[in-house]
Design an enzyme around this catalytic site. Structure first.
Site, mmCIF file in Angstrom:
data_model
loop_
_atom_site.group_PDB
_atom_site.id
_atom_site.type_symbol
_atom_site.label_atom_id
_atom_site.label_comp_id
_atom_site.label_asym_id
_atom_site.label_seq_id
_atom_site.Cartn_x
_atom_site.Cartn_y
_atom_site.Cartn_z
ATOM 1 N N LYS A 40 0.836 -1.208 0.000
ATOM 2 C CA LYS A 40 0.000 0.000 0.000
ATOM 3 C C LYS A 40 0.867 1.253 0.000
ATOM 4 O O LYS A 40 0.625 2.203 -0.748
ATOM 5 C CB LYS A 40 -0.943 -0.009 1.202
ATOM 6 C CG LYS A 40 -1.866 1.210 1.256
ATOM 7 C CD LYS A 40 -2.813 1.166 2.453
ATOM 8 C CE LYS A 40 -3.937 0.199 2.237
ATOM 9 N NZ LYS A 40 -4.981 0.311 3.293
ATOM 10 N N GLU A 46 9.996 -5.647 3.970
ATOM 11 C CA GLU A 46 10.177 -6.969 3.386
ATOM 12 C C GLU A 46 9.872 -6.951 1.893
ATOM 13 O O GLU A 46 10.620 -7.492 1.073
ATOM 14 C CB GLU A 46 9.257 -7.983 4.087
ATOM 15 C CG GLU A 46 9.531 -8.162 5.573
ATOM 16 C CD GLU A 46 8.704 -7.225 6.447
ATOM 17 O OE1 GLU A 46 8.557 -7.524 7.635
ATOM 18 O OE2 GLU A 46 8.212 -6.198 5.923
ATOM 19 N N GLY A 86 -5.209 -4.224 5.178
ATOM 20 C CA GLY A 86 -4.382 -5.222 4.498
ATOM 21 C C GLY A 86 -4.940 -6.625 4.550
ATOM 22 O O GLY A 86 -4.947 -7.347 3.549
ATOM 23 N N ARG A 87 -5.427 -7.047 5.719
ATOM 24 C CA ARG A 87 -5.905 -8.422 5.837
ATOM 25 C C ARG A 87 -7.268 -8.639 5.180
ATOM 26 O O ARG A 87 -7.769 -9.758 5.144
ATOM 27 C CB ARG A 87 -5.927 -8.834 7.308
ATOM 28 C CG ARG A 87 -6.687 -7.903 8.234
ATOM 29 C CD ARG A 87 -6.320 -8.182 9.693
ATOM 30 N NE ARG A 87 -6.878 -7.214 10.610
ATOM 31 C CZ ARG A 87 -6.314 -6.050 10.900
ATOM 32 N NH1 ARG A 87 -5.189 -5.685 10.293
ATOM 33 N NH2 ARG A 87 -6.863 -5.223 11.773
ATOM 34 N N GLU A 120 -4.653 -10.585 14.199
ATOM 35 C CA GLU A 120 -4.255 -9.202 13.951
ATOM 36 C C GLU A 120 -5.442 -8.266 14.165
ATOM 37 O O GLU A 120 -5.269 -7.122 14.571
ATOM 38 C CB GLU A 120 -3.698 -9.043 12.545
ATOM 39 C CG GLU A 120 -3.014 -7.695 12.304
ATOM 40 C CD GLU A 120 -2.199 -7.654 11.026
ATOM 41 O OE1 GLU A 120 -1.071 -8.192 11.026
ATOM 42 O OE2 GLU A 120 -2.690 -7.114 10.018
ATOM 43 N N HIS A 133 -1.838 -37.611 13.078
ATOM 44 C CA HIS A 133 -0.613 -38.359 13.368
ATOM 45 C C HIS A 133 0.440 -37.463 14.025
ATOM 46 O O HIS A 133 1.631 -37.794 14.006
ATOM 47 C CB HIS A 133 -0.080 -38.984 12.084
ATOM 48 C CG HIS A 133 -1.032 -39.961 11.466
ATOM 49 N ND1 HIS A 133 -1.035 -41.301 11.762
ATOM 50 C CD2 HIS A 133 -2.063 -39.770 10.601
ATOM 51 C CE1 HIS A 133 -1.997 -41.908 11.091
ATOM 52 N NE2 HIS A 133 -2.639 -41.001 10.379
ATOM 53 N N LYS A 146 7.819 -3.079 13.454
ATOM 54 C CA LYS A 146 8.486 -2.467 12.303
ATOM 55 C C LYS A 146 9.416 -1.348 12.747
ATOM 56 O O LYS A 146 10.549 -1.221 12.259
ATOM 57 C CB LYS A 146 7.441 -1.910 11.337
ATOM 58 C CG LYS A 146 6.610 -2.954 10.617
ATOM 59 C CD LYS A 146 5.600 -2.266 9.697
ATOM 60 C CE LYS A 146 4.717 -3.260 8.965
ATOM 61 N NZ LYS A 146 3.723 -2.579 8.102
#
Length: 544
Positions: free
Chosen positions: A204, A210, A265-266, A351, A382, A509
């Site tokens: 954005k 990253e 964002g999510r 979040e 398992h 951040k």
């Protein structure tokens, strides 16, 4: 408001005390119509919550809690475009991204004038790549797409791309890169042909650390291989709210798609962030995905709360967390194509509602979001299911399965579903000591039986819901994701939270930015705690 001080909350607590001694075995024995009463359906979805430690009275009392919290009014405010994200002074209108018509949310505030043209531009862009019409710098068609993003710019599109891979373009490869660790990007670059690769940079702000480091590395690789910085314009596109930064990066302005501040964002997979997904499955399937989500939006907005899937799912989570004391929730897909769904929900839920300060700035009076975790259910049987069955901890579970396989092979789907249904039943009903003794007595007796008997007893009474999908198609998956999005919203309203900010993420951040210079230069390691200083000392020694 302090929701725990309301009459509805106190009534639920009193009810919990009377219901807590009752085992799920008894709840089923009491009510032959329990499954019908505690199941809901919606266009290709069946939500069976009859194995939750609750009854119809529980649900009625929980629904009353929504009225105390003002859920109906809050829903109207969100769909009306009010700035309910108060800490950032933003509207919350991700639902607009799957609308099929304008105006929305109103004639005075019609965001569809931006949404629909952007969707059309995305479709045209995707079709050029899918058809082979889009050519790279050397004149060869684009055959590989790499989405570079992180968080909401990675998890949602990646999850759906994997879930819908059965209908993906057979000649296009679509990859997702998010990690700063070069161990993700470097091996991928070794397999790519720069002449036929397109990078999508999803950020954005176009400053996400990253994403931008990975994007710069990809840019350097491309220019080094093609020998001309002008190649960037033909091999990069951007999904951002800062188009000028993308253009400065070398991206053609016609390949820049907008993001808006009213999309968190999510919740952004429905926006231009979904471009890589649209390229993979095609604009038509992508439109079906949006249509499924839009129908869930309307179901949530218009259906009475006692029959409303997102509301009921949210209330079950509140019952398990705040009244039964669960601290985690396991998400267990019995479908390989839903491999990334637990990871997607971790961001969506934790979040959004992983907060202990309310929207009023005061500490909340109750527990909020549980820890969300999970894995493919058949694999988990398992691994960690042993703890679920005999570990003595309360771990509510969401079982998710599709009736039809998206990659059918003879006998596989029947066995998979048998395991899914068996595990939820075993967790609910367990095995009593008498049942275990009767079973063991067929092959042993005496001291040997007595020694093994305690290990063969299962307490059961572990709550779970099972969400069945008719099949993994775009419309059903669109509805599934929107279902969980609205669940998060409902829980945030009842807990008194702002589900649409993430200041904890911002803190990390900021701290990372202050440490980064000191990783390579000891002189810049100032005002750091002793532990961080020691870690940096070790790192510099071994980097050297």
């Amino acid at each position: 408001m302090n929701i725990t001080a309301t009459a509805a909350w106190k009534a639920i607590e009193a009810h919990r005390q009377s219901l807590s001694p009752v085992h799920l075995r008894e709840l089923f024995a009491r009510d032959p119509n329990r499954v019908a009463a505690l199941s809901l359906g919606f266009e290709g979805l069946l939500f069976d919550f009859s194995k939750q430690r609750m009854d119809s009275t529980t649900l009625a009392l929980l629904v009353e809690l929504t009225r105390e919290a003002g859920l109906a009014e809050a829903t109207t405010r969100m769909f009306g475009g009010e700035k309910i994200n108060v800490s950032e002074d933003r509207a919350v209108l991700h639902v607009a991204l799957r609308r099929s018509a304008a105006p929305f949310p109103s004639a005075d505030l019609d965001v569809m004038a931006e949404v629909l043209p952007t969707r059309q531009r995305m479709a045209a862009f995707a079709e050029k790549i899918r058809s082979g019409e889009a050519l790279g710098f050397t004149g060869m068609p684009i055959r590989t797409v790499v989405n570079i993003g992180i968080g909401g710019s990675d998890l949602g599109p990646k999850m759906l791309a994997y879930a819908l891979r059965s209908i993906s373009h057979p000649a296009l490869a679509v990859h997702y890169v998010s990690n700063l660790d070069s161990a993700q990007l470097a091996p991928l670059l070794q397999t790519l042909d720069p002449r036929t690769t397109l990078f999508l940079v999803a950020s954005k702000t176009f400053t996400t650390q990253e994403t931008m480091l990975n994007a710069q590395t990809a840019r350097d690789w491309l220019v080094a291989n093609l020998g001309d910085a002008a190649a960037v314009a033909r091999h990069f596109a951007a999904l951002t709210a800062k188009p000028e930064r993308a253009v400065d990066f070398g991206i053609n302005k016609e390949s820049v798609f907008p993001l808006w501040d009213w999309v968190g964002g999510r919740f952004s997979l429905w926006s231009a962030v979904g471009l890589a997904l649209m390229i993979a499955i095609g604009p038509h399937a992508y439109a079906e995905l949006l249509a499924g989500a839009e129908r869930m939006d309307e179901h949530f907005r218009t259906t009475p709360f006692e029959r409303n899937l997102p509301v009921v799912m949210a209330l079950i989570g509140i019952w398990n967390t705040d009244f039964l004391g669960a601290t985690t929730n396991a998400v267990l897909p019995y479908n390989e194509s839903l491999r990334y769904f637990p990871s997607f929900l971790q961001q969506l839920e934790m979040e959004s509602n992983g907060k202990s300060v309310g929207i009023d700035g005061q500490p909340v009076a109750q527990a909020t979001n549980p820890i969300v975790w999970g894995e493919l259910g058949n694999n988990g049987q398992h691994a960690f299911f042993q703890l679920l069955h005999q570990g003595g901890r309360l771990v509510p579970c969401d079982f998710i399965a599709a009736a039809r396989s998206d990659f059918p092979l003879p006998g596989h789907q029947e066995a998979l579903l048998a395991n899914c249904f068996a595990q939820s039943a075993a967790l609910a009903f367990g095995k009593t000591e008498d049942e275990a003794r009767s079973e063991l007595s067929r092959s042993m007796s005496g001291a040997a039986l007595a020694a093994l008997l305690p290990h063969k007893v299962f307490a059961g009474n572990q709550p779970s819901s099972t969400l069945m999908l008719s099949r993994l198609d775009p419309q059903t998956l669109g509805a599934l994701v929107a279902l969980y999005e609205h669940k998060v919203f409902v829980q945030g309203i009842i807990w008194g939270l702002n589900s649409f900010d993430q200041w904890g993420v911002e803190l990390g951040k900021a701290v990372a930015s202050s440490i980064l210079p000191a990783v390579s230069d000891a002189r810049l390691a100032t005002k750091l705690d002793a532990s961080t200083q020691g870690l940096l000392d070790f790192t510099r020694q071994h980097l050297a």
